[in-house]
Design an enzyme around this catalytic site. Structure first.
Site, PDB file in Angstrom:
ATOM      1  N   GLY A  67       0.828  -1.202   0.000  1.00 51.22           N
ATOM      2  CA  GLY A  67       0.000   0.000   0.000  1.00 51.22           C
ATOM      3  C   GLY A  67       0.860   1.250   0.000  1.00 51.22           C
ATOM      4  N   ARG A  69       0.601   5.893  -0.170  1.00 53.42           N
ATOM      5  CA  ARG A  69      -0.072   7.186  -0.103  1.00 53.42           C
ATOM      6  C   ARG A  69      -1.307   7.216  -1.007  1.00 53.42           C
ATOM      7  NH1 ARG A  69       2.078  11.168   2.327  1.00 53.42           N
ATOM      8  NH2 ARG A  69       0.969  12.660   1.001  1.00 53.42           N
ATOM      9  N   ALA A  70      -2.397   7.784  -0.470  1.00 52.05           N
ATOM     10  CA  ALA A  70      -3.658   7.843  -1.213  1.00 52.05           C
ATOM     11  C   ALA A  70      -3.567   8.796  -2.395  1.00 52.05           C
ATOM     12  CB  ALA A  70      -4.790   8.257  -0.282  1.00 52.05           C
ATOM     13  N   SER A 100      -4.203  -2.521   0.144  1.00 50.74           N
ATOM     14  CA  SER A 100      -4.425  -1.098   0.360  1.00 50.74           C
ATOM     15  C   SER A 100      -4.429  -0.331  -0.964  1.00 50.74           C
ATOM     16  CB  SER A 100      -3.370  -0.557   1.327  1.00 50.74           C
ATOM     17  OG  SER A 100      -3.686   0.743   1.756  1.00 50.74           O
ATOM     18  N   ALA A 122      -8.051  -5.550   1.616  1.00 52.02           N
ATOM     19  CA  ALA A 122      -7.692  -4.866   2.864  1.00 52.02           C
ATOM     20  C   ALA A 122      -7.207  -3.447   2.588  1.00 52.02           C
ATOM     21  CB  ALA A 122      -6.636  -5.657   3.622  1.00 52.02           C
ATOM     22  N   CYS A 123      -8.124  -2.579   2.188  1.00 54.05           N
ATOM     23  CA  CYS A 123      -7.714  -1.232   1.777  1.00 54.05           C
ATOM     24  C   CYS A 123      -8.471  -0.136   2.520  1.00 54.05           C
ATOM     25  CB  CYS A 123      -7.863  -1.072   0.275  1.00 54.05           C
ATOM     26  SG  CYS A 123      -9.493  -1.461  -0.375  1.00 54.05           S
ATOM     27  N   ARG A 124      -8.733  -0.352   3.795  1.00 55.05           N
ATOM     28  CA  ARG A 124      -9.378   0.682   4.611  1.00 55.05           C
ATOM     29  C   ARG A 124      -8.406   1.843   4.802  1.00 55.05           C
ATOM     30  NH1 ARG A 124     -13.601   1.028   8.217  1.00 55.05           N
ATOM     31  NH2 ARG A 124     -13.368   2.519   9.916  1.00 55.05           N
ATOM     32  N   PRO A 125      -8.817   3.083   4.542  1.00 49.72           N
ATOM     33  CA  PRO A 125      -7.909   4.223   4.699  1.00 49.72           C
ATOM     34  C   PRO A 125      -7.624   4.511   6.174  1.00 49.72           C
ATOM     35  CG  PRO A 125     -10.104   4.997   4.172  1.00 49.72           C
ATOM     36  CD  PRO A 125     -10.145   3.506   4.043  1.00 49.72           C
ATOM     37  N   LEU A 127      -5.129   7.323   8.850  1.00 50.20           N
ATOM     38  CA  LEU A 127      -4.418   8.600   8.862  1.00 50.20           C
ATOM     39  C   LEU A 127      -2.955   8.441   9.229  1.00 50.20           C
ATOM     40  CD1 LEU A 127      -7.015  11.003  10.547  1.00 50.20           C
ATOM     41  CD2 LEU A 127      -6.597  10.571   8.111  1.00 50.20           C
ATOM     42  N   LYS A 141     -16.164  10.366   7.202  1.00 48.12           N
ATOM     43  CA  LYS A 141     -16.345  11.010   5.899  1.00 48.12           C
ATOM     44  C   LYS A 141     -15.236  10.611   4.917  1.00 48.12           C
ATOM     45  CE  LYS A 141     -14.021  15.444   6.800  1.00 48.12           C
ATOM     46  NZ  LYS A 141     -14.196  16.921   6.771  1.00 48.12           N
TER      47      LYS A 141
END
Length: 446
Positions: A67, A69-70, A100, A122-125, A127, A141
């Site tokens: 995974g 950075r978004a 991710s 398994a890609c729940r964001p 922080l 949100k």
């Protein structure tokens, strides 16, 4: 006669046509391994651009990532969906994953393949991580945004949107067999050749830019492997979160230790390099920004060498960081990924030569200029005190002496006679007259 001639031409044309088609049927294969960062955006862009330039039938990206950075992931998805050639994400090798951010990238591609023994999901964001290592959960949100984003990627490609949502809401992951069974991927392949055979004749799940959905013709295609460059290998390791964190901390320790032990310069030099590499390893930069940062550090080292000569320590550090920075800054062209990248090889030689020349200039040329600027002027009256000269006209007690090539009026300090040719030393300056003593008298009185 004419019939025979026409028949021969048709036979020759039929023989040559398949050959021409085979030569044009090319598939590019590249590898992305490690965290998804700003550098990964550059890699995807360069790989896809290379395939577009060659008008390849497709490009296969061998993906293995936990995974990242978004924002980098979203840029990659946009680049894939605006590609002029089909982009196939191949989760590879066995034991690898597209977790991710890798899941989003896969679902945004034209075709997804997985090797046996790989997983996706398994890609729940989140922080980030707290001071104690615990996960800092993203607020609802943000989670809801990525649920909608992933569902849209799945629905527009006709893949299983319900399971895609569970990748976020339930942190679910699936194996290659499950992914194929539930309609998340299209192919399970043991290697690239197996993938080419199985994907041949399939239609892309999303449209290719300006071409619509494309039927893949991959069987017996010529495969061109795009090898990672030196900078890609370096970035792969320093973008590992553990390594980046260690580099940052060692960098701070080196700087602090260097400031507490002035004069040695080694700890702060190594600390500065580690600190910058750690910052680069956080993945906030692209290759160009990282290159500029390293070149700026190199300039600081070169200037420090000129101002405070360290017997070459800052010069060596500056040369190394300049070469690394130049490689990242100017090594963007697609040619660097091909074995025949002569242009990049020439550029790399130029970068190394320029780094050495800059190092030598600041080590010797600039340092000499600084020393000359710092040197006390030899012409002022105050600087004449202590200067050695020679009597050119007998002092009795007045006469003339030559100091630094200039002739001065002089008086012997004790009023004694000093014959011409004797060496004297200035002990005082009164207006335009020098008060001098014989060398022997001055030594004897000290």
């Amino acid at each position: 006669m004419r019939f025979k001639t026409a028949l021969i031409v048709l036979i020759l044309f039929a023989m040559l046509l398949p050959t021409a088609h085979a030569q044009g049927n090319t598939v590019y294969v590249a590898k992305i391994d490690g965290m998804i960062t700003g550098y990964t955006v550059d890699q995807f862009d360069r790989y896809i651009t290379e395939a577009e330039k060659a008008n390849a039938s497709a490009i296969i990206i061998e993906l293995n990532t936990p995974g990242g950075r978004a924002d980098a992931m979203q840029e990659i998805v946009m680049r894939i969906q605006n590609a002029k050639v089909p982009v196939i994400i191949y989760v590879y090798p066995s034991g690898g994953m597209a977790a991710s951010a890798g899941t989003y990238i896969a679902l945004g591609s034209h075709l997804i393949a997985m090797a046996p023994g790989t997983v996706i999901g398994a890609c729940r964001p989140i922080l980030g991580y707290g001071a104690n290592g615990s996960i800092v959960e993203a607020p609802p949100k943000i989670v809801n945004f990525y649920i909608a984003y992933l569902r849209e990627l799945a629905e527009m490609s006709g893949r299983n949107a319900t399971l895609a949502e569970q990748f976020i809401t339930e942190d679910r992951s699936v194996t290659s067999q499950e992914a194929l069974k539930y309609g998340v991927i299209e192919v399970i392949a043991t290697d690239v050749n197996d993938l080419l055979q199985k994907a041949d004749g399939m239609e892309t799940k999303i449209p290719v830019k300006d071409r619509g959905k494309v039927v893949l013709h991959l069987r017996d295609a010529r495969v061109v492997y795009l090898e990672p460059s030196f900078k890609d290998t370096v970035i792969k390791y320093i973008t590992d979160p553990t390594i980046a964190y260690v580099l940052l901390n060692l960098g701070f320790i080196g700087l602090i230790f260097g400031f507490l032990t002035p004069g040695w310069h080694v700890p702060e030099t190594i600390g500065a390099i580690m600190l910058v590499l750690g910052l680069i390893g956080l993945g906030y930069f692209g290759y160009s920004s990282a290159g500029l940062l390293l070149i700026a550090l190199a300039m600081i080292f070169f200037i420090a060498e000129a101002l405070t000569p360290t017997f070459g320590l800052f010069t060596v550090a500056g040369t190394i960081t300049f070469i690394l920075g130049g490689t990242m800054l100017f090594g963007k062209g697609g040619g660097e990924y091909l074995v025949s990248g002569a242009l990049y090889e020439t550029l790399r030689i130029i970068i190394i030569v320029m780094a050495i020349l800059l190092g030598l200039f600041f080590a010797f040329g600039a340092a000499a200029v600084v020393r000359a600027q710092r040197k006390k002027p030899e012409a002022g009256k105050e600087e004449l005190v202590g200067a050695e000269g020679k009597v050119i006209q007998e002092l009795n007690p007045e006469g003339l002496v030559r100091i630094h090539g200039e002739i001065w009026k002089a008086i012997s300090k004790d009023g004694s006679r000093i014959p011409a040719g004797e060496k004297v030393r200035v002990v005082e300056v009164k207006g335009l007259t020098l008060i001098v003593s014989k060398e022997g008298d001055l030594d004897g009185g000290s």
